[in-house]
Design a protein around this motif. Structure first.
Motif, mmCIF file in Angstrom:
data_model
loop_
_atom_site.group_PDB
_atom_site.id
_atom_site.type_symbol
_atom_site.label_atom_id
_atom_site.label_comp_id
_atom_site.label_asym_id
_atom_site.label_seq_id
_atom_site.Cartn_x
_atom_site.Cartn_y
_atom_site.Cartn_z
ATOM 1 N N PHE A 36 0.742 -1.090 -0.064
ATOM 2 C CA PHE A 36 0.003 -0.055 -0.074
ATOM 3 C C PHE A 36 0.917 1.327 -0.070
ATOM 4 N N GLU A 37 1.979 1.324 0.579
ATOM 5 C CA GLU A 37 2.792 2.247 0.736
ATOM 6 C C GLU A 37 3.521 3.122 -0.495
ATOM 7 N N LEU A 38 3.474 2.300 -1.422
ATOM 8 C CA LEU A 38 4.198 2.766 -2.518
ATOM 9 C C LEU A 38 3.417 3.767 -3.332
ATOM 10 N N LYS A 39 4.182 4.646 -3.919
ATOM 11 C CA LYS A 39 3.483 5.911 -4.475
ATOM 12 C C LYS A 39 2.931 5.272 -5.934
ATOM 13 N N ASN A 40 1.870 5.987 -6.422
ATOM 14 C CA ASN A 40 1.247 5.564 -7.903
ATOM 15 C C ASN A 40 0.671 4.157 -7.701
ATOM 16 N N GLY A 42 -2.393 3.712 -6.395
ATOM 17 C CA GLY A 42 -3.840 3.879 -6.940
ATOM 18 C C GLY A 42 -3.848 3.914 -8.668
ATOM 19 N N ALA A 43 -2.828 4.477 -9.177
ATOM 20 C CA ALA A 43 -2.856 4.562 -10.780
ATOM 21 C C ALA A 43 -2.724 3.342 -11.404
ATOM 22 N N ARG A 47 -5.107 1.273 -13.797
ATOM 23 C CA ARG A 47 -4.670 0.407 -14.818
ATOM 24 C C ARG A 47 -4.817 -0.764 -15.021
ATOM 25 N N LEU A 48 -4.658 -1.666 -14.062
ATOM 26 C CA LEU A 48 -5.022 -2.720 -14.102
ATOM 27 C C LEU A 48 -6.465 -3.218 -14.162
#
Length: 161
Positions: A36-40, A42-43, A47-48
């Motif tokens: 969850f902590e990674l940047k982007n 949500g994007a 896309r998936l």
């Protein structure tokens, strides 16, 4: 992908796993699925989802485009010709549609609708019908002044009058 669990089911690229590594007293670890902590995140997740439902999205967009291309166009009434006014009521709205007839075809001239206030939703259907007529006559005043109007509805107006 488990839609309920969300991002934590998206696998990481093998080359990106090293960037997510962390050290504990037991050794070196890295994420195999997206945390969850990674940047982007949500994007990436969006896309998936878009890839998973691409065919459905394409069909929906084509249907919407087709519907918008075939939207009813307003027509100009002929001078001195009579017009038809259809009135309709529901629990939360009143509507009116102004129509002109030509060669047994009906053409849309204008339409009006009004969302009822909470107090107006308690009106009787005949009172809502009167409200629809008043609303239409106010918004369509130029048409009412220049043309004779025949009112059509599925309510028994003759019994009321």
């Amino acid at each position: 992908m488990n839609a309920y669990s969300g991002y934590n089911q998206i696998p990481m690229f093998r080359s990106d796993e090293e960037a997510t590594s962390f050290i504990t007293d037991k050794g070196l670890y890295c994420y195999k699925v997206m945390p969850f902590e990674l940047k982007n995140v949500g994007a990436t997740s969006q896309r998936l989802v878009n890839m998973m439902f691409a065919e459905l999205i394409d069909k929906t967009m084509e249907a919407l485009k087709k519907h918008l291309r075939e939207a009813p166009l307003l027509s100009k009434p002929q001078p001195e010709k009579s017009l038809l006014l259809y009135l309709a009521v529901s629990d939360v709205t009143v509507s009116a549609v102004l129509i002109r007839e030509e060669n047994e075809f009906q053409f849309l001239v204008y339409y009006v609708s009004k969302t009822l206030f909470p107090t107006e939703t308690r009106y009787l259907d005949m009172e809502k019908l009167a409200l629809a007529l008043i609303t239409a006559s106010r918004k369509l005043r130029p048409y009412f002044q220049a043309h004779s109007i025949e009112i059509l509805t599925n309510f028994p107006l003759k019994q009321v009058l």
